[in-house]
Design a protein around this motif. Structure first.
Motif, mmCIF file in Angstrom:
data_model
loop_
_atom_site.group_PDB
_atom_site.id
_atom_site.type_symbol
_atom_site.label_atom_id
_atom_site.label_comp_id
_atom_site.label_asym_id
_atom_site.label_seq_id
_atom_site.Cartn_x
_atom_site.Cartn_y
_atom_site.Cartn_z
ATOM 1 N N GLY A 110 0.802 -1.018 0.022
ATOM 2 C CA GLY A 110 -0.090 -0.083 -0.218
ATOM 3 C C GLY A 110 0.832 1.361 -0.242
ATOM 4 O O GLY A 110 0.579 2.333 -0.764
ATOM 5 N N SER A 111 2.002 1.218 0.967
ATOM 6 C CA SER A 111 2.761 2.431 0.788
ATOM 7 C C SER A 111 3.198 2.827 -0.751
ATOM 8 O O SER A 111 3.355 3.879 -0.995
ATOM 9 N N LYS A 112 3.970 1.706 -1.127
ATOM 10 C CA LYS A 112 4.345 1.842 -2.459
ATOM 11 C C LYS A 112 3.577 2.094 -3.563
ATOM 12 O O LYS A 112 3.973 2.998 -4.494
ATOM 13 N N LEU A 113 2.315 1.917 -3.375
ATOM 14 C CA LEU A 113 1.089 2.254 -4.362
ATOM 15 C C LEU A 113 1.046 3.695 -4.191
ATOM 16 O O LEU A 113 0.861 4.598 -5.409
ATOM 17 N N ARG A 114 0.751 4.268 -2.998
ATOM 18 C CA ARG A 114 0.445 5.694 -2.866
ATOM 19 C C ARG A 114 1.821 6.464 -3.465
ATOM 20 O O ARG A 114 1.647 7.292 -4.214
ATOM 21 N N ILE A 115 3.201 5.827 -3.095
ATOM 22 C CA ILE A 115 4.163 6.827 -3.636
ATOM 23 C C ILE A 115 4.514 6.661 -5.011
ATOM 24 O O ILE A 115 4.558 7.759 -5.762
ATOM 25 N N TRP A 116 3.907 5.550 -5.797
ATOM 26 C CA TRP A 116 4.035 5.456 -7.238
ATOM 27 C C TRP A 116 3.111 6.492 -7.866
ATOM 28 O O TRP A 116 3.466 7.113 -8.991
ATOM 29 N N ASN A 117 1.972 6.339 -7.428
ATOM 30 C CA ASN A 117 0.944 7.412 -7.998
ATOM 31 C C ASN A 117 1.326 8.631 -7.680
ATOM 32 O O ASN A 117 0.981 9.418 -8.772
ATOM 33 N N LEU A 118 1.862 9.004 -6.543
ATOM 34 C CA LEU A 118 2.321 10.535 -6.573
ATOM 35 C C LEU A 118 3.512 10.832 -7.380
ATOM 36 O O LEU A 118 3.500 11.906 -7.983
ATOM 37 N N LEU A 119 4.489 10.035 -7.529
ATOM 38 C CA LEU A 119 5.684 10.349 -8.372
ATOM 39 C C LEU A 119 5.041 10.229 -9.700
ATOM 40 O O LEU A 119 5.481 11.424 -10.471
ATOM 41 N N ARG A 120 4.165 9.201 -10.464
ATOM 42 C CA ARG A 120 3.860 9.494 -11.668
ATOM 43 C C ARG A 120 3.159 11.178 -11.829
ATOM 44 O O ARG A 120 3.416 11.644 -13.129
ATOM 45 N N ALA A 121 2.146 11.253 -10.982
ATOM 46 C CA ALA A 121 1.547 12.871 -11.345
ATOM 47 C C ALA A 121 2.675 13.755 -11.330
ATOM 48 O O ALA A 121 2.585 14.895 -11.849
ATOM 49 N N LEU A 122 3.626 13.702 -10.085
ATOM 50 C CA LEU A 122 4.731 14.828 -9.848
ATOM 51 C C LEU A 122 5.561 14.807 -11.252
ATOM 52 O O LEU A 122 5.840 15.777 -11.831
ATOM 53 N N GLY A 123 5.747 13.666 -11.928
ATOM 54 C CA GLY A 123 6.838 13.639 -13.031
ATOM 55 C C GLY A 123 6.178 14.043 -14.411
ATOM 56 O O GLY A 123 6.924 14.408 -15.190
ATOM 57 N N ARG A 124 4.972 14.016 -14.391
ATOM 58 C CA ARG A 124 4.163 14.685 -15.662
ATOM 59 C C ARG A 124 4.314 16.246 -15.770
ATOM 60 O O ARG A 124 4.307 16.872 -16.832
ATOM 61 N N ARG A 125 4.513 16.765 -14.467
ATOM 62 C CA ARG A 125 4.610 18.491 -14.599
ATOM 63 C C ARG A 125 5.888 19.011 -13.905
ATOM 64 O O ARG A 125 6.219 20.097 -14.202
ATOM 65 N N HIS A 126 6.615 18.408 -13.196
ATOM 66 C CA HIS A 126 7.817 18.700 -12.405
ATOM 67 C C HIS A 126 9.187 17.910 -12.784
ATOM 68 O O HIS A 126 8.787 16.589 -13.332
ATOM 69 N N THR A 127 10.302 18.110 -12.491
ATOM 70 C CA THR A 127 11.557 17.278 -12.461
ATOM 71 C C THR A 127 11.758 16.966 -11.197
ATOM 72 O O THR A 127 11.890 17.553 -10.343
#
Length: 411
Positions: A17-34
């Motif tokens: 569960g922790s990895k899933l949350r982090i994975w989805n946050l990173l995907r969203a952040l990576g679309r708009r930021h470095t």
């Protein structure tokens, strides 16, 4: 923005569960930021899969994780520290040095520290604005409340006291914090002042990751998907296998239970019709093919990604009240809820036997995820919020909706 993301869990593959949350946050952040990721890695999991993060983060730096050892010298010294012992023992000088080195390599606009364990490195953030993502406190309060002996109650009370002191000092270093539920928000606000800095970002699922997973159901099949590295999951399965499952088998002798997730060296006592399969390459088909998903949790905090995943995969859920805590669900509509061994077994038996009820629960659960627990909606708010942090515009932040994204924010 240039963002430094600090993680206790290496997020790929996202198998808890922790990895899933982090994975989805990173995907969203990576679309708009470095984004640069600095993450602990579990040596037992082997070499981290860097390819899985390609195109999502620009750099990856890893540090080996060392589990809490209550008998270590640092843990013993921790009895006299103001921080909880586990934080004293697991603090990594190598991680602190890696963070300092990365921050000196280029200019960063924001640090996101995922979970309290990564917040411990705030003293090394070089005055870069930071948020503490997913503060979870409920489990510590529950351990105190559920302590059966005077010694354990005193021990957990001391841990809570030290945690309260520690967080009051630590959270001053952060511009904002996120929690996953109203209850966690209330617990955090009871410990520290500055409620305008707290935002609720519930655990969600990315429906596109589940939409095409369709499997034929295995007759009378039950599943529990949860890593035993989190003691709450192990405790839940001990209770279910020992006290609930025999009652189900007495009524439905062909019932089968599958347990997935990292066993972390903990095994459920072998029993008829129980399979502990450990980590699987992709848990989604296993859940999708199960007639019922279980959430028999006795303790813990936050919201249960395993429930949301099951709903997204159209596997109806039977949960305890604690398991469903933090989710905006209605018992009997979105899932079945029961707390005693007798009632939990009866709920599972009822759902296995009643196809109409299973279909109704399945469809209502899926609609709930679509409407309230889709990352697509929650991340719009999260991204909008973090982009105000480097400017220090807290007054602007406080005007945003803190729970779910309103229709006018989607545009």
């Amino acid at each position: 923005m240039q963002i430094l993301f600090l993680s206790r869990w290496y997020p790929y593959p996202a198998n808890n569960g922790s990895k899933l949350r982090i994975w989805n946050l990173l995907r969203a952040l990576g679309r708009r930021h470095t984004v640069t990721l600095v993450s602990f890695v579990d040596p037992a999991e082997g070499t981290p899969d860097l390819e899985g993060l390609r195109g999502i983060v620009s750099e990856v730096h890893t540090v080996p994780w060392r589990e809490f050892d209550p008998g270590s010298l640092r843990a013993l010294v921790g009895f006299f520290a103001l921080a909880p012992r586990w934080m004293v023992d697991t603090f990594s000088p190598q991680m602190a040095e890696t963070i300092r080195r990365v921050l000196h390599s280029q200019k960063y606009d924001l640090v996101i520290a995922s979970q309290v364990v990564m917040g411990a490195y705030a003293g090394h953030f070089e005055n870069v604005p930071a948020i503490l993502e997913e503060v979870e406190l409920g489990v510590y309060f529950q351990k105190q409340e559920r302590a059966v002996s005077a010694f354990r109650k005193i021990r957990h009370s001391l841990t809570l006291f030290k945690l309260r002191l520690y967080l009051r000092n630590l959270l001053k270093r952060f511009s904002g914090y996120t929690v996953v539920s109203e209850r966690e928000k209330g617990l955090l606000e009871g410990m520290v002042s500055g409620s305008e800095r707290v935002r609720i970002i519930p655990n969600c699922v990315e429906l596109e990751d589940y939409r095409d997973i369709r499997m034929p159901k295995r007759e009378n099949s039950l599943i529990y998907a949860g890593s035993f590295r989190y003691d709450v999951n192990y405790e839940a399965m001990q209770w279910f296998v020992g006290e609930v499952f025999p009652r189900i088998l007495a009524e439905i002798p062909t019932a089968q239970l599958t347990i997935t997730g990292d066993p972390a060296g903990k095994r459920i006592e072998p029993r008829t019709h129980v399979m502990q399969v450990g980590l699987v390459p992709d848990v989604r088909p296993v859940v999708a093919s199960s007639m019922i998903s279980l959430a028999p949790l006795q303790t813990g905090g936050g919201t249960r990604l395993k429930i949301l995943e099951a709903m997204a995969l159209r596997s109806p859920v039977v949960s305890t009240s604690k398991g469903a805590e933090g989710l905006e669900v209605r018992a009997g509509e979105h899932l079945l809820v029961a707390d005693s061994p007798q009632d939990f077994a009866a709920a599972v038996i009822r759902l296995l036997k009643d196809e109409t009820l299973r279909e109704s629960i399945t469809e209502a659960g899926y609609r709930l995820v679509e409407e309230k627990y889709s990352w697509q909606k929650a991340l719009i708010f999260f991204l909008k919020w973090i982009e105000t942090i480097p400017t220090g515009s807290l007054s602007g932040i406080s005007q945003l909706e803190t729970r779910h994204v309103d229709d006018d924010e989607k545009n």
